[in-house]
Design a protein around this motif. Structure first.
Motif, PDB file in Angstrom:
ATOM      1  N   SER A 199      29.253  10.566  35.840  1.00  0.00           N
ATOM      2  CA  SER A 199      31.241  10.446  36.285  1.00  0.00           C
ATOM      3  C   SER A 199      31.888  10.355  34.609  1.00  0.00           C
ATOM      4  CB  SER A 199      30.592   9.175  36.681  1.00  0.00           C
ATOM      5  OG  SER A 199      30.059   8.880  38.020  1.00  0.00           O
ATOM      6  N   ALA A 237      31.810  19.159  36.070  1.00  0.00           N
ATOM      7  CA  ALA A 237      31.916  18.245  35.879  1.00  0.00           C
ATOM      8  C   ALA A 237      31.258  17.275  37.797  1.00  0.00           C
ATOM      9  CB  ALA A 237      33.093  17.129  35.685  1.00  0.00           C
ATOM     10  N   ASP A 238      31.963  18.408  38.469  1.00  0.00           N
ATOM     11  CA  ASP A 238      31.774  17.730  40.057  1.00  0.00           C
ATOM     12  C   ASP A 238      30.559  18.349  39.884  1.00  0.00           C
ATOM     13  OD1 ASP A 238      33.098  16.682  42.579  1.00  0.00           O
ATOM     14  OD2 ASP A 238      33.018  19.106  43.033  1.00  0.00           O
ATOM     15  N   ARG A 239      30.122  19.374  40.148  1.00  0.00           N
ATOM     16  CA  ARG A 239      28.756  19.511  40.230  1.00  0.00           C
ATOM     17  C   ARG A 239      27.812  19.017  39.553  1.00  0.00           C
ATOM     18  NH1 ARG A 239      29.298  26.584  39.976  1.00  0.00           N
ATOM     19  NH2 ARG A 239      30.605  26.800  41.665  1.00  0.00           N
ATOM     20  N   LEU A 246      28.322  15.641  39.163  1.00  0.00           N
ATOM     21  CA  LEU A 246      27.831  14.271  39.774  1.00  0.00           C
ATOM     22  C   LEU A 246      26.814  14.506  41.182  1.00  0.00           C
ATOM     23  CD1 LEU A 246      28.286  11.204  40.109  1.00  0.00           C
ATOM     24  CD2 LEU A 246      30.655  11.923  40.605  1.00  0.00           C
ATOM     25  N   SER A 247      27.412  15.995  41.740  1.00  0.00           N
ATOM     26  CA  SER A 247      26.431  15.751  42.982  1.00  0.00           C
ATOM     27  C   SER A 247      25.486  15.937  42.576  1.00  0.00           C
ATOM     28  CB  SER A 247      27.501  17.226  43.280  1.00  0.00           C
ATOM     29  OG  SER A 247      26.934  18.000  44.485  1.00  0.00           O
ATOM     30  N   TRP A 278      36.207  20.691  35.644  1.00  0.00           N
ATOM     31  CA  TRP A 278      36.297  20.160  36.828  1.00  0.00           C
ATOM     32  C   TRP A 278      35.351  20.131  37.620  1.00  0.00           C
ATOM     33  CZ3 TRP A 278      39.311  16.568  38.812  1.00  0.00           C
ATOM     34  CH2 TRP A 278      40.276  15.315  38.777  1.00  0.00           C
ATOM     35  N   VAL A 279      35.335  21.920  37.193  1.00  0.00           N
ATOM     36  CA  VAL A 279      34.039  22.391  38.112  1.00  0.00           C
ATOM     37  C   VAL A 279      32.748  21.577  37.728  1.00  0.00           C
ATOM     38  CG1 VAL A 279      33.139  24.865  39.131  1.00  0.00           C
ATOM     39  CG2 VAL A 279      35.697  24.326  38.702  1.00  0.00           C
ATOM     40  N   LEU A 292      33.852  13.496  35.244  1.00  0.00           N
ATOM     41  CA  LEU A 292      34.391  14.159  35.651  1.00  0.00           C
ATOM     42  C   LEU A 292      35.510  12.429  34.977  1.00  0.00           C
ATOM     43  CD1 LEU A 292      35.679  15.225  38.190  1.00  0.00           C
ATOM     44  CD2 LEU A 292      34.187  13.098  40.309  1.00  0.00           C
ATOM     45  N   TYR A 348      24.989  21.117  33.756  1.00  0.00           N
ATOM     46  CA  TYR A 348      26.374  20.850  34.201  1.00  0.00           C
ATOM     47  C   TYR A 348      27.331  19.842  33.261  1.00  0.00           C
ATOM     48  CZ  TYR A 348      26.158  24.199  37.833  1.00  0.00           C
ATOM     49  OH  TYR A 348      26.278  25.387  39.485  1.00  0.00           O
TER      50      TYR A 348
END
Length: 426
Positions: free
Chosen positions: A234, A214-216, A218-219, A211-212, A237, A195
């Motif tokens: 991080s 990077a968020d995934r 980090l999760s 955005w999508v 994001l 990702y």
């Protein structure tokens, strides 16, 4: 912004809506982020003359649809339009630029064949929400596939990377779901890094898909419990936050994550350095000079305290990288003259990947462009092309090339370069 910006923004918004285009699609074609297009349409962000020509050409708006008063907010319009060329020559140059932007813009939205379609931001956005079916593979095989994708990114093979990413992410998710215990954590790391690559590619293409992804990333990184992965994700994001105008929030995230990384260990310390560098540039884009230079100095001290580590995932923590970031920071702060001495001593050949070398030359090109030196700007752009042919075809660099082509001074060879790199139709 003045009344002119509001009039221009309303005209652009109406034309975009009539063509049923998204702000992201228009931004890709014209060298802006979707959030920047939103601000332009709202009259909160002005355009220079060359940039306005790109928007008008892409959206099919005749120049005479603009009232003369709408151009009053632009800087040196008269100089750009008539200061250096005859009316006849200027008309020819305008037609060349508009023709090129229309062709490049159309390719950006509908794709110009198999190669360009594979890397389109819109396609990447769709693929993130509709991943293909995939079966799990062995963890070593997955790690090998991600390493190969990373090599494509570092070599700026963006077309091949764009083709591989949806299947790679789907395979990583299937593999993660099939495992448990410690090996599942390792699979989470692999997924996070897939990702991260998607976020990197989306950022290159000015896509909000960053955005999508990077968020995934980090999760998955937090689920892995591996600090290096959390730092890498991080950073992505924060870049997405910065590009949407949230520089202060990006700096906060980066400095907070950097504080959680142990500087005494080479790997976590090196990731910490990259977070500080990205934080410095984020602060600079928010015009926070004090914070930007403070984070830059801290990153420099960190890089000097340990051996060079070029083996990080996408960005290395070396003194050369710090110097390259210093140029980008000074550019963002609006003081490119302070970067000239740094650029004079920067040895780009010390950077281990084509992507980083191309990025460094891009920053040098932007420095000279801000200083009004077209010849030096063009020389740096040719260095970008030499290092990474696909890099110089990105929207931001096509826009920089178009600016040279249509700028107040003629630079020999720019037209051929613009045709070769897609900034102008042949």
């Amino acid at each position: 912004m003045g009344q002119g910006s509001s009039e221009i923004g309303a005209l652009l918004r109406g034309a975009r809506s009539a063509k049923r285009l998204t702000q992201a699609q228009v931004g890709v074609a014209c060298g802006y982020s979707a959030s920047a297009v939103s601000r332009i349409e709202a009259g909160k962000l002005g355009l220079d003359y060359a940039s306005l020509m790109r928007f008008l050409a892409f959206l099919g708006i005749p120049l005479d649809h603009l009232r003369a008063s709408a151009l009053s907010d632009m800087v040196n319009v008269a100089t750009v339009v008539r200061g250096c060329r005859s009316d006849e020559e200027e008309a020819v140059r305008r037609r060349e630029l508009l023709t090129g932007v229309v062709a490049a813009g159309a390719a950006a939205v509908v794709g110009a064949g198999p190669a360009s379609a594979a890397t389109e931001p819109a396609d990447l956005e769709v693929s993130l929400f509709r991943l293909p079916q995939a079966a799990p593979v062995s963890l070593p095989r997955l790690v090998g596939q991600i390493a190969a994708a990373r090599r494509d990114y570092c070599a700026t093979e963006y077309t091949r990377l764009g083709q591989a990413l949806p299947g790679l992410i789907a395979t990583a998710e299937a593999t993660r779901d099939a495992l448990s215990g410690q090996v599942r954590d390792e699979a989470q790391l692999a997924l996070a890094r897939s990702y991260v690559l998607a976020a990197e590619l989306a950022t290159k293409q000015h896509s909000d898909a960053a955005w999508v992804a990077a968020d995934r990333a980090l999760s998955a990184a937090r689920s892995s419990g591996i600090p290096v992965a959390v730092g890498e994700a991080s950073r992505q994001l924060a870049i997405a936050m910065r590009r949407s105008g949230r520089s202060t929030a990006a700096v906060y995230l980066l400095t907070r994550e950097a504080a959680d990384l142990d500087p005494s260990h080479d790997q976590t310390g090196a990731v910490r350095t990259t977070l500080l560098l990205t934080g410095a540039y984020s602060a600079a884009t928010g015009k926070d000079r004090s914070t930007a230079l403070s984070l830059l100095e801290e990153a420099e001290q960190e890089a000097d305290r340990r051996p060079a580590l070029p083996g990080l995932f996408t960005v290395e923590a070396t003194r050369t990288q710090v110097d390259a970031y210093r140029i980008s920071v000074l550019n963002a702060l609006g003081t490119p003259d302070e970067a000239v001495k740094v650029a004079a001593t920067l040895d780009v050949s010390h950077m281990p990947t084509a992507e980083r070398r191309a990025r460094a030359w891009t920053d040098v090109a932007r420095m000279w462009n801000a200083l009004g030196d077209g010849q030096q700007t063009f020389a740096a752009l040719r260095q970008v092309e030499q290092e990474a042919p696909q890099e110089v075809r990105r929207p931001a660099l096509r826009a920089l090339t178009a600016g040279l082509l249509y700028g107040p001074a003629r630079v020999e060879g720019v037209r051929e370069f613009a045709v070769r790199t897609g900034a102008l139709a042949s």
